[in-house]
Scaffold this motif. Structure first.
Motif, mmCIF file in Angstrom:
data_model
loop_
_atom_site.group_PDB
_atom_site.id
_atom_site.type_symbol
_atom_site.label_atom_id
_atom_site.label_comp_id
_atom_site.label_asym_id
_atom_site.label_seq_id
_atom_site.Cartn_x
_atom_site.Cartn_y
_atom_site.Cartn_z
ATOM 1 N N LYS A 6 0.865 -1.179 0.000
ATOM 2 C CA LYS A 6 0.000 0.000 0.000
ATOM 3 C C LYS A 6 0.898 1.223 0.000
ATOM 4 N N LYS A 7 0.640 2.107 -0.941
ATOM 5 C CA LYS A 7 1.471 3.312 -1.014
ATOM 6 C C LYS A 7 0.642 4.528 -0.635
ATOM 7 N N PHE A 8 1.191 5.368 0.233
ATOM 8 C CA PHE A 8 0.476 6.566 0.666
ATOM 9 C C PHE A 8 1.214 7.803 0.173
ATOM 10 N N SER A 153 7.620 7.629 -5.756
ATOM 11 C CA SER A 153 7.220 6.632 -4.742
ATOM 12 C C SER A 153 6.277 5.587 -5.310
ATOM 13 N N ASP A 154 5.471 5.977 -6.290
ATOM 14 C CA ASP A 154 4.581 4.988 -6.927
ATOM 15 C C ASP A 154 5.426 3.870 -7.524
ATOM 16 N N THR A 155 6.535 4.278 -8.140
ATOM 17 C CA THR A 155 7.398 3.287 -8.789
ATOM 18 C C THR A 155 8.046 2.376 -7.744
ATOM 19 N N SER A 208 -1.206 12.961 -17.042
ATOM 20 C CA SER A 208 -2.025 12.604 -15.894
ATOM 21 C C SER A 208 -1.101 12.344 -14.707
ATOM 22 N N LYS A 209 -1.396 13.013 -13.575
ATOM 23 C CA LYS A 209 -0.447 12.929 -12.457
ATOM 24 C C LYS A 209 -0.804 11.832 -11.471
ATOM 25 N N VAL A 210 -1.876 11.110 -11.767
ATOM 26 C CA VAL A 210 -2.378 10.188 -10.749
ATOM 27 C C VAL A 210 -1.383 9.064 -10.438
HETATM 28 MG MG MG Z 1 2.069 11.049 -6.947
#
Ligand code: MG
Ligand code: ASP
Length: 399
Positions: A6-8, A153-155, A208-210
């Motif tokens: 889970k990424k916050f 951080s998503d990566t 898209s920045k999501v």
């Molecule tokens: Mg982001």
């Protein structure tokens, strides 16, 4: 028992109160027996503030020292979340990117992951602990601390999910999911329940920045199942995965859809772009190897290398050009790209024609037709109007 990463994001861990709330909500998953790895961004605005501190001292800070500084942001949020979990009676431990075994190349500021060797995470999970990892960072083979680029951080999260063979990688953020266009520009955006990783990649590389585009590349390449959801409600969000539910709907409900209808799934855009036109030369090609900056798009056009770059990087790019003695670069500001994403769009001449006739009123500078997108380069002043009209015509108009 499931293994879930889970990424916050920064706004999700933006205050002590929010961090406490997350810890409380996570207690349910932990007690249900799931193995949890939590990846965190720095608390909201922290990374920007750290950047300003560095630029307060130096006009062109060393990338290595910047990475040492910036990685501190995620160290704060990871340890606070770990403390908050302990307060809930949940055993936890936090690791930096380097401790968790995220090995990268040595391109400071925009490093790419070479491999993940996260045995310490596995050991701690086996002891029943929740493991918290600082996102956005890794370590090079020369043991230097690196960062993965803004939004990275998503990566980190998807890369860890891949290494751990996680059942799912959930990206918690300040929106409910992936929308059909930027909700700040259009009134009635649709939340997409499901989007294929390849269309998501098109959206993310086009503004898209999501999600960090490289996170989507990982998901696509290694088949990681990603869900984008709200950290405030924890409600079901958007699944980035192959189109299972639509297929199921056709099979189980016998829905008689126009199966080959061309649909615009979503619209992305990128504002405030600069175009550099640099005369192509051997010398230029050699210097590109040392390029550290993010580029939005590049083309070879009439003997020039055209680079579209966010205006916020202007001073750095100018400095890079000067350092490498590249003269005669032309620069043009206030450009924008609008991208319609959907399967087959650029190969459908009728569709292309209908978009181009709308685009006449926005002083269209160029259109690029791909297998799952149509890209329009326009002056930035038309951005809002164009996204609104395209959304109305092709998404709201298509029930
Ligand atoms: Mg982001
Ligand atoms: N904290 C870093 C940034 O602001 C990385 C991230 O949030 O993903 O870019």
């Amino acid at each position: 028992m499931a293994t879930i990463v889970k990424k916050f994001g920064g706004t999700s861990v933006g205050s002590i109160e929010l961090i406490r709330n997350i810890a409380k909500k996570l207690a349910t998953d932990y007690h249900a027996g799931d193995e949890l790895v939590l990846v965190v961004s720095a608390m909201a605005k922290t990374t920007d503030e750290l950047f300003s501190l560095a630029y307060g001292i130096s006009k062109h800070p060393s990338r290595r020292e910047l990475d040492m500084l910036l990685t501190a942001g995620e160290r704060i949020s990871m340890s606070l979340l770990s403390l908050a979990l302990m307060e809930e009676g949940i055993p936890s431990i936090s690791f930096t990117g380097s401790q968790s075994g995220i090995i990268t190349d040595d391109k400071h500021g925009n490093a790419r992951i070479l491999k993940v060797s996260a045995f310490r995470i596995k050991e701690e999970l086996a002891k029943g602990k929740v493991v918290i990892v600082a996102g956005f960072q890794g370590v090079s083979q020369a043991k230097e601390i690196t960062t993965l680029g803004r939004g990275g951080s998503d990566t980190s999260a998807v890369a860890l999910a891949c290494y751990l063979g996680a059942d799912k990688c959930e990206i918690y953020t300040d929106v409910d999911g992936v929308y059909s266009a930027d909700p700040r520009l259009v009134k009635n955006p649709r939340m997409l329940k499901e989007i294929s990783p390849s269309l998501m990649l098109t959206l993310c590389y086009n503004g898209s920045k999501v999600l960090h585009p490289r996170a989507v590349e990982f998901a696509l390449k290694y088949g990681v199942k990603v869900e984008v959801k709200s950290s405030f409600t924890f409600a079901e969000g958007s699944f980035v995965q192959a189109a299972n539910t639509i297929h199921q709907r056709i099979i189980t409900q016998g829905i008689n859809e126009n199966m080959e209808a061309r649909t615009v799934t979503a619209i992305a855009h990128k504002d405030k772009l600069l175009r550099y036109r640099i005369p192509m030369s051997e010398a230029l090609l050699k210097t590109l190897n040392s390029w550290h900056h993010e580029i939005f798009k590049s083309f070879l056009e009439s003997g020039n290398l055209e680079l579209f770059i966010e205006a916020k990087y202007e001073t750095e790019i100018d400095h890079w050009l000067m350092e490498h003695e590249i003269a005669n670069a032309e620069k043009e500001a206030d450009l924008a790209f609008v991208i319609l994403a959907g399967l087959g769009l650029g190969h459908d001449v009728a569709f292309v024609g209908s978009v181009l006739s709308l685009a006449k009123s926005w002083n269209l500078l160029r259109s690029i037709h791909n297998e799952q997108s149509l890209e329009l380069l326009i002056p930035a002043e038309y951005l809002e109007a164009s996204v609104q009209i395209l959304h109305k015509t092709y998404i709201e108009g298509n029930k």
